[in-house]
Structure formats: structure tokens, C-alpha cells
Design a protein around this motif. Structure first.
Motif, PDB file in Angstrom:
ATOM      1  N   THR A 147      41.436  36.397  36.251  1.00 22.09           N
ATOM      2  CA  THR A 147      41.902  35.015  36.181  1.00 22.09           C
ATOM      3  C   THR A 147      42.482  34.639  37.537  1.00 22.09           C
ATOM      4  O   THR A 147      42.717  35.499  38.383  1.00 22.09           O
ATOM      5  CB  THR A 147      42.968  34.821  35.087  1.00 22.09           C
ATOM      6  N   ALA A 148      42.715  33.367  37.724  1.00 26.04           N
ATOM      7  CA  ALA A 148      43.224  32.898  39.019  1.00 26.04           C
ATOM      8  C   ALA A 148      44.331  31.882  38.812  1.00 26.04           C
ATOM      9  O   ALA A 148      44.422  31.228  37.771  1.00 26.04           O
ATOM     10  CB  ALA A 148      42.095  32.271  39.835  1.00 26.04           C
ATOM     11  N   SER A 149      45.168  31.754  39.807  1.00 27.96           N
ATOM     12  CA  SER A 149      46.128  30.657  39.903  1.00 27.96           C
ATOM     13  C   SER A 149      45.681  29.768  41.056  1.00 27.96           C
ATOM     14  O   SER A 149      45.220  30.267  42.088  1.00 27.96           O
ATOM     15  CB  SER A 149      47.541  31.179  40.157  1.00 27.96           C
ATOM     16  N   ILE A 150      45.822  28.465  40.872  1.00 25.69           N
ATOM     17  CA  ILE A 150      45.301  27.510  41.860  1.00 25.69           C
ATOM     18  C   ILE A 150      46.377  26.481  42.180  1.00 25.69           C
ATOM     19  O   ILE A 150      47.035  25.955  41.277  1.00 25.69           O
ATOM     20  CB  ILE A 150      44.042  26.803  41.322  1.00 25.69           C
ATOM     21  N   ALA A 154      43.460  35.386  42.932  1.00 25.00           N
ATOM     22  CA  ALA A 154      43.323  36.120  41.678  1.00 25.00           C
ATOM     23  C   ALA A 154      44.685  36.621  41.204  1.00 25.00           C
ATOM     24  O   ALA A 154      45.548  36.970  42.012  1.00 25.00           O
ATOM     25  CB  ALA A 154      42.353  37.286  41.846  1.00 25.00           C
ATOM     26  N   ASP A 155      44.860  36.669  39.887  1.00 24.84           N
ATOM     27  CA  ASP A 155      46.132  37.097  39.301  1.00 24.84           C
ATOM     28  C   ASP A 155      46.163  38.608  39.107  1.00 24.84           C
ATOM     29  O   ASP A 155      45.199  39.191  38.603  1.00 24.84           O
ATOM     30  CB  ASP A 155      46.343  36.419  37.938  1.00 24.84           C
ATOM     31  N   ARG A 156      47.271  39.200  39.524  1.00 20.64           N
ATOM     32  CA  ARG A 156      47.541  40.627  39.280  1.00 20.64           C
ATOM     33  C   ARG A 156      46.365  41.510  39.657  1.00 20.64           C
ATOM     34  O   ARG A 156      45.957  42.419  38.913  1.00 20.64           O
ATOM     35  CB  ARG A 156      47.901  40.841  37.806  1.00 20.64           C
ATOM     36  N   LEU A 157      45.800  41.271  40.825  1.00 17.20           N
ATOM     37  CA  LEU A 157      44.668  42.078  41.266  1.00 17.20           C
ATOM     38  C   LEU A 157      45.088  43.525  41.502  1.00 17.20           C
ATOM     39  O   LEU A 157      44.313  44.458  41.255  1.00 17.20           O
ATOM     40  CB  LEU A 157      44.059  41.487  42.541  1.00 17.20           C
ATOM     41  N   GLY A 158      46.314  43.729  41.985  1.00 16.11           N
ATOM     42  CA  GLY A 158      46.793  45.092  42.198  1.00 16.11           C
ATOM     43  C   GLY A 158      46.841  45.879  40.894  1.00 16.11           C
ATOM     44  O   GLY A 158      46.454  47.065  40.866  1.00 16.11           O
ATOM     45  N   GLU A 159      47.308  45.231  39.817  1.00 20.03           N
ATOM     46  CA  GLU A 159      47.348  45.904  38.519  1.00 20.03           C
ATOM     47  C   GLU A 159      45.937  46.226  38.034  1.00 20.03           C
ATOM     48  O   GLU A 159      45.692  47.296  37.462  1.00 20.03           O
ATOM     49  CB  GLU A 159      48.072  45.035  37.503  1.00 20.03           C
ATOM     50  N   LEU A 160      45.010  45.285  38.246  1.00 21.16           N
ATOM     51  CA  LEU A 160      43.628  45.521  37.825  1.00 21.16           C
ATOM     52  C   LEU A 160      43.014  46.679  38.601  1.00 21.16           C
ATOM     53  O   LEU A 160      42.325  47.537  38.022  1.00 21.16           O
ATOM     54  CB  LEU A 160      42.809  44.246  38.020  1.00 21.16           C
ATOM     55  N   GLN A 161      43.251  46.728  39.908  1.00 21.01           N
ATOM     56  CA  GLN A 161      42.721  47.833  40.707  1.00 21.01           C
ATOM     57  C   GLN A 161      43.301  49.167  40.255  1.00 21.01           C
ATOM     58  O   GLN A 161      42.599  50.185  40.238  1.00 21.01           O
ATOM     59  CB  GLN A 161      43.022  47.587  42.189  1.00 21.01           C
ATOM     60  N   ASP A 162      44.570  49.172  39.868  1.00 21.94           N
ATOM     61  CA  ASP A 162      45.194  50.406  39.399  1.00 21.94           C
ATOM     62  C   ASP A 162      44.534  50.883  38.099  1.00 21.94           C
ATOM     63  O   ASP A 162      44.285  52.087  37.912  1.00 21.94           O
ATOM     64  CB  ASP A 162      46.690  50.167  39.179  1.00 21.94           C
TER      65      ASP A 162
END
Length: 812
Positions: A544-547, A452-460
């Protein structure tokens, strides 16, 4: 054990615990086969599970990862799904929080040292597979393998702001603790090092003990371990089977204690007790039967072979049964494991067989279970050390006449099946559209990693909006919605096998031809809607995700492929920059697809592009290229997953014979080679002038101008696309081809107007290429980001060269 804690306040009654276990990546990546990655991931998942069970027992509120023991089925428990980090809220004073953090760390490390390592060692020594003197460094290596780091931060006050500050504090403290992390010193000696890690000494007595124990492959000498296995064969058949299917006894491997535990603990530990798994030797569908890379690579070809046998049982049933009997006889003579792995997609294949030919069900079930190695041509391996021997105890054919006879029988039966299959395929009615089976030629395998992309930002953002509960809700959504959907798509629709699916990361392997289909399904799973139910509080956000996809030869070393797909995802894929479609002044990164081919020649091909790209529907007109472009400008672009754009370009190279359309694989190779000289000049000019590389303005499409490159492709396509006026009449019988044309928005040929049909087909392929060339790319020079047509050409070039291998099933 490292720890850190923030300054407490006297009135604080809630604390946030953060914990991480390391090293993880090295332990998992050091692998020779897919089973090593799976068992390493499962080992870490079970260690973290022990810590989560203790937290639940102490009434702590686990924030992440999501874990609900009551929902676990045996199959789910055997799937690695827990990450090496956890966060939980505990109630009490600072001392209680610190003590609980220590206990959780102890529980995690105890599970590794006692439940897994000590139990594995005891069983091996009790069975006289290992001696105490050969395990002299066992405890030192096991204790030094993992280290747990924890941090505790007070949650000061109420409200979401206080909870966010606690998370920030814990992350900062864990980061500082990792930087200051010092593993316990480990003093080894001059013994041979482990063939997987290269770090620690292999098991064996001091001096040349490891060589005596494991054997010397260069001298064709088996070690003492192989001789002890012969004694175990009749005394403890179950343990013998587990060891034989997971260790190599021909000297090719020399393992340290940590990697012996990594290989064996899943079957030696998880099969114990009332809640243990059925032993894989007895239960053919045990989740502990993990398939090899070759078994996954061959599964689509096995499905096709099954369909040919169902259609022509009179010609193929007996030759196939003879091959299966010969394989069983050879394995019994050589002690080679037969594989007998079970993939989720096998159920669907057998259901189809049962509906059409119930009497063939037992034969096809045996076919699906056999190790993929046996479908390579045994007649092409006439060396003394043939690959089939390497699957067992490296028995020498000159010393074992029975094995030599069984191998001869296997070669003969394989040749008979191949001849019978070739005859059937050559004279079969084209409307069957089953697809060609290439016995003896190993199909390539795709290793996929998604994140997943920028999961840390989303959690914040979520913790600001709703505190810990929103973060917990996100963890549950990933664990109960995203990962199950992605796993089901990979394992059932794409005939693959998931290796790890936990947190926001997924690792899987699929047959290479289905790699693009798997990418599209995985992207869809990550980007699924939160809906209006339990997760509606998350609706204002999106995932979103990067693959990254790495296509490899499944007979080659797996370690390089693992490292390559990880580097591809963490480097070029997540850092892929292109203009933001919502704001052209900004740069967008991540949410990208990286595709690479690692052929046996070492000539790696690679391309990276945005995972979704603007791709308008193709105008259905008959005109020249310039008019085509002008009308296209009036059509609103729709966003598509790039795999959906690449797939028809790849399928163009694998159309079935007799359909009336023949497209040479050279069409892409020669097209990109035509402009390689311009690319080399651009690179030289870049080095000389120290500026961003550039290509001639008229090379790529821009506005009304389709560009020289697309014009040249259309010219080459005239030569490389052939329409057979006689065979084209049968086109409608080929369902695969009609679906492909529908995907390209090309109507079926009408009467004798084949020139118009060919022109429309060329325009459709050119349209797809234009979408790739205009997907956008940015390069950085002197600290500035600049849109680059050169980078667009480079990424398209790499993608096209890669899909040639995907389509033609060739990994050379």
C-alpha cells in the motif's frame, strides 16, 4: 568516507555490503524550479549507477535497488530512479569484501567529483564563462558535498535466518555510522552565499566578486557572466543554448559550485561520447528537455485550445499563428528560451489533431511546445521588469527599441487571440463539451509525492520467508511493474511529468484539476496484484502507499512547496490514525491521502484522510434523509480510493456553462463556515480542560441520525444549486456532465420533474459527504488513542476547502 564492519568468522565466504550516500534530501530540495529537483535526483541516480556498474563488474549479487543496464533505454536512463542506498552480496574473505565496499564508494564519489564536477568546470573555463580565480573554492565545495558510508557483515551459515541476521547487522551498523558521521570541515569566507543552498559561497573572486560575476538585480545591473554569454552566443552556440536555458544571468541567482554542477552536468556530461544523449538544442524530443512548472500547469488548457482551433480553424488558426510568430520574434530579440519542452501526452494530443485536421498539425505542435509563461497575459505586466524579460538576459526595454516593438506585437496578437477565442466559446454549440480556455489566468499545479507503507517491515518478512532472493524480487517488482505503471498513468492519462520514480518513492507534477485522478492511478499502481508469474512468491503479501498532494501557484517559489509536500507525507499523512476496519480495538495508520492548498495569500488549507474508505453505493430512493439512512444501513459498504469519492465533489464546481446545472463554489465554504464557531468552542474547551476536543453529539451522522451538519448542507444546497428549466434540455449533449451524474448514481431528469432531479442530486452529494465524515479518525491524549468526531470534521473541512481550489482552477 565512514565505514563499519561486524566481527568476521574464519570460515565465512559470503559478506553483505550495505552503502548509503548523504546528504540527499537537502541537495534535491534546494530548488528554485522543477528542473532543479529533476537534475539533483538525476545526479544522485547516476552516481549510484556508477557504483552498481562496478558491483556487476565484480560479479557481486545486487539485492537492491534493482538495476539491469541492458534494459535501459535513453529515456529510462534520463529518469532518476536509483535511491541513495544499496545492498549486495559478495563472495570472498572479509578483506576482499571491505576493499570492494571502499572501491564502490570511491567510484560513486569519483563520478561526482571527476565525471560531473570537473568536466563541468573544464567546459566553463575553456569557454571563458568562468575564470580560475573565480573557482577558488570549487574543489573544497565539491569534495564536501557528499559522503559515502558503508558497512560489511558476514553471512554466517546457510539458510534464510543467516541472511536475515546479516541484513539486520548491516542496517544497525549503517545506522551507527550515520550517527557518528562527521563531514569534513569546510572553512568559508565572507563572500555572498549561494542563493539556493545559503550554505556555501557563490562563485566569484574574494570580496564582492560574486556580485560582480552574477549581477545585482536591485540595481538592475547585469554581471560579467551576462557579458561573457554575449561573446559566447556566436562562437559556441550549442553551449550558449544549454547555459541560457538553465542559468539566470540577471542577478537573481548566485550559485556555488555544487549547484552549478547540479544545473549543468546533465546536459554537459550526458551528451558526451557515443552513448551520450542527443543534445537538447538539436533534438526536440531529447529526454534532457525537462518542462517547467508553468508548462505542466498549462498543458490541459493547451489541449482545450487545440480542440477549439480544430473546430473553428477559420476564426482561430490565424490569431494563434500570429501569437506563435510573435513569441518566436520576441525570444529571438531578447535571447529568452522558448521552452520547446515535450511531454508524453503531447503525442496523444497531436494524434487527435492529425486525425481531424492534418493541416493544423505544425501549428498545434508549436503551441504545445511553447513555455507556459507566454500564455499568461503579457498586457497585464507593464512594469519595467516584466516577467517575460526575466526569462532572458534582463534586457532593458528603454535600451532596446527592437525588444520593445516585439513585446508590443506579442501583446497585440495575444489580445486578438483572446478576443477571437471568447467569441467562439460564447456562441459554440454546447454539445462540443470541449471545456473553457482561460488565457491569461495561470492554472494551479499539483506536486505529488507517494511512498510505499512499511516497506522495511515487508522486506523483513520476505527475508524470513525466502532470504535475499525475495527482497531482490520485491525490488524488481517495484522497478519493473509498479513504477512504470504509475509513470505511464501520470504522464499520459494525467498530462503530468514524473520527477523521480525509484525504489518505493514517486515524485511528480500534474495540472491541479487532474490531481485526484492521478492519486487514484498511483494508488492503483502500488496496490496492483503480484500475479501468477515471476512474482507469485510474493502473493501472500500486499503493498500500500501513502500519497501527499500540494497544490501551488506555479509562478511562485517552488522550494516551499517541496518542503511542504515532504512534511505533509512524512508527518500528518503517514501518522494519520483511524480505527482499523478489521478490528475496531486497533488503530490503523498510513495508507492515507494528504491534500493541501498553498495559495498566494498564504492561507494554507489542508486535509488528511485514509486513502481507501468504506463507501456504500447510494440507495436510489426518494425519501427523507432519515429513511435514506435506514436503508443505507442494510447496504454492504465497498472500499473505494478516497480520490474517487472526492472527485465528483470537486467536479460539481466546474460544470460547463449551458448544461442546465449551476453549483456555486460557496456551497462548501459556507457550509464549513457555519460550524466554525462550534469548532472554536471545542478548541477552547480542550485547552481549558486538557482533554480531547469534542463537538456536539448531534452534529455529525451517527447510526440512524444523519446529524445536524448534513441536514444543514442539504438546506444550503437548495440555495446554491440552480436548475435551469430551458438549458437542462441540452444536458444529454454534455458528455462530461452525464458521466458526472452517472458517477453520482443520479438518473437524468425526466420531463418536467426537475424538483425530484434536484433532490436526488442533493442527496447524492450529501451521501459523498457522509462517507468522508464517517471515514474515521483518532487523536492521542495523555498517551491514549481515542476515536474523535472532532478530528473527522476537521479532516473533512480541510479536504472540502482544498477541492474548491482544485475544481475552480483558482490558486488564490
Amino acid at each position: 568516507m565512514n565505514h563499519s564492519n561486524a566481527s568476521p568468522l574464519n570460515n565465512t565466504t559470503r559478506y553483505l555490503i550495505g552503502l548509503t550516500v548523504a546528504p540527499v534530501q537537502d541537495f534535491i530540495r534546494e530548488a528554485r524550479k522543477a528542473q532543479d529537483i529533476w537534475s539533483g535526483s538525476l545526479t544522485l541516480s547516476l552516481m549510484m549507477r556508477a557504483g552498481l556498474l562496478l558491483l556487476r563488474k565484480r560479479d557481486a549479487e545486487v539485492i537492491s535497488p534493482y538495476f539491469h543496464e541492458e534494459d535501459e533505454t535513453p529515456n529510462e536512463r534520463a529518469r532518476p530512479k536509483l535511491t541513495n542506498e544499496l545492498k549486495a552480496v559478495v563472495h570472498g574473505d572479509e578483506h576482499q569484501a571491505r576493499e570492494l565496499a571502499k572501491e564502490v564508494c570511491d567510484a560513486i564519489l569519483k563520478y561526482w567529483r571527476k565525471e560531473m564536477a570537473a568536466e563541468t568546470r573544464n567546459q566553463l573555463i575553456k569557454a571563458e564563462i568562468l575564470k580560475e580565480s573565480e573557482c577558488e573554492l570549487w574543489d573544497k565545495q565539491i569534495d564536501a558535498q557528499f559522503q559515502a558510508t558503508w558497512a560489511v557483515a558476514p553471512i554466517v551459515g546457510e539458510g534464510f535466518k543467516a541472511e536475515r541476521e546479516a541484513i539486520v547487522q548491516v542496517q544497525r551498523l549503517l545506522g551507527a555510522a550515520k550517527l557518528a558521521n562527521r563531514f569534513e570541515s569546510y572553512l568559508g569566507d565572507s563572500r555572498l552565499k549561494c542563493s539556493l543552498s545559503g550554505q556555501w559561497e557563490a562563485l566569484g573572486e574574494p570580496g564582492d566578486g560574486p556580485q560582480r560575476l552574477w549581477g545585482h538585480p536591485g540595481r538592475r545591473e547585469r554581471g560579467e557572466l551576462a557579458h561573457r554569454m554575449h561573446r559566447l552566443k556566436f562562437a559556441k552556440r550549442e553551449l550558449y543554448w544549454n547555459l541560457l536555458s538553465r542559468l539566470e544571468f540577471d542577478g537573481r541567482e548566485k550559485l556555488c559550485s555544487s549547484f552549478v554542477v547540479k544545473r549543468l552536468a546533465p546536459v554537459l556530461v550526458l551528451t558526451r561520447g557515443e552513448e551520450g544523449f542527443p543534445n537538447p538544442k538539436d533534438d526536440l524530443k531529447s529526454p534532457l528537455r525537462f518542462p517547467s512548472t508553468l508548462s505542466v500547469a498549462w498543458v490541459e488548457q493547451k489541449q482545450r485550445l487545440a480542440r477549439w482551433v480544430v473546430q473553428f480553424p477559420g476564426e482561430l488558426k490565424e490569431p494563434l499563428q500570429n501569437v506563435l510568430d510573435a513569441i518566436e520574434a520576441y525570444c529571438n530579440a531578447s535571447d529568452a528560451p522558448q521552452g520547446r519542452h515535450w511531454l508524453p501526452c503531447h503525442d496523444e494530443i497531436l494524434k487527435e489533431v492529425k486525425e481531424n485536421s492534418p493541416d493544423l498539425h505544425p501549428t498545434i505542435e508549436k503551441l504545445l511546445r511553447i513555455e507556459g509563461t507566454f500564455l499568461n497575459d503579457p498586457a497585464g505586466q507593464d512594469r519595467d521588469d516584466i516577467r517575460l524579460d526575466q526569462m532572458g538576459l534582463q534586457l532593458n526595454r528603454q535600451d532596446n527599441p527592437e525588444l520593445k516593438d516585439k513585446l508590443k506585437g506579442l501583446k497585440n496578437s495575444f489580445h486578438e487571440l483572446k478576443c477571437a477565442l471568447d467569441k467562439v466559446q460564447n456562441r459554440a454549440n454546447p454539445e462540443l463539451a470541449i471545456g473553457e480556455v482561460r488565457l491569461g489566468r495561470t492554472p494551479p499545479l499539483a506536486l505529488i509525492r507517494a511512498d510505499a507503507d512499511r516497506l522495511g517491515e515487508l522486506q523483513d518478512k520476505l527475508v524470513k520467508e525466502g532470504g535475499f532472493e525475495r527482497v531482490r524480487l520485491l525490488s524488481k517488482f517495484l522497478a519493473t511493474k509498479v513504477m512504470p505503471k504509475a509513470c505511464d498513468a501520470v504522464e499520459r492519462d494525467c498530462m503530468g511529468k514524473v520527477i523521480f520514480a525509484g525504489g518505493d518513492e514517486l515524485v511528480a507534477m500534474v495540472p491541479a484539476r487532474l490531481a485526484l485522478k492521478a492519486v487514484e492511478a498511483i494508488a492503483s499502481a502500488y496496490e496492483m496484484s503480484f500475479g501468477n508469474g515471476e512474482f507469485q512468491d510474493l502473493k501472500s503479501h500486499c503493498i500500500t502507499a501513502s500519497i501527499a498532494v500540494s497544490v501551488i501557484d506555479p509562478t511562485g517559489p517552488l522550494r516551499a512547496a517541496i518542503e511542504h509536500v515532504s512534511e505533509l507525507l512524512d508527518g500528518p499523512t503517514k501518522n494519520h490514525a483511524r480505527p482499523n476496519p478489521l478490528d475496531s480495538t486497533k488503530i490503523k495508520t498510513r495508507h492515507a491521502l494528504g491534500l493541501t492548498i498553498i495559495p498566494g495569500s498564504g492561507n494554507v488549507r489542508q486535509g488528511v484522510i485514509g486513502l481507501t474508505i468504506p463507501c456504500p453505493e447510494q440507495p436510489k430512493i426518494k425519501s427523507d434523509c432519515k429513511q435514506h439512512t435506514e436503508q443505507a444501513k442494510q447496504i454492504k459498504a465497498t472500499w473505494r480510493v478516497v480520490a474517487d469519492v472526492l472527485e465528483p465533489l470537486a467536479d460539481a464546481l466546474s460544470l460547463p456553462e449551458g448544461c442546465g446545472i449551476e453549483i456555486s463554489p460557496k456551497i462548501y465554504r459556507q457550509w464549513v463556515a457555519e460550524f466554525d464557531e462550534l469548532q472554536r468552542e471545542a478548541n477552547l474547551e480542550t485547552e481549558a480542560n486538557d482533554r480531547c476536543p469534542s463537538l456536539p453529539e448531534n452534529l455529525l451522522p451517527k447510526g440512524d441520525d444523519p446529524g445536524v451538519a448534513l441536514g444543514e448542507f442539504a438546506r444550503m444546497a437548495e440555495r446554491h444549486i440552480q436548475i435551469n428549466a430551458i438549458e437542462i434540455k441540452n444536458l444529454i449533449k454534455f458528455q462530461v456532465v452525464t458521466k458526472w451524474l452517472e458517477h453520482l448514481s443520479v438518473t437524468l431528469p425526466n420531463g418536467s420533474d426537475l424538483d425530484s432531479f434536484k433532490n436526488n442530486l442533493i442527496r447524492a452529494l450529501t451521501w459523498r459527504l457522509r462517507a468522508l465524515l464517517e471515514a474515521g479518525s483518532v487523536v492521542k491524549k495523555n498517551g491514549e488513542s481515542q476515536p474523535s468526531r472532532w478530528a473527522e470534521w476537521e479532516q473533512t473541512r480541510g479536504l472540502l476547502l482544498s477541492i474548491v481550489s482544485l475544481a475552480t482552477r483558482e490558486s488564490r
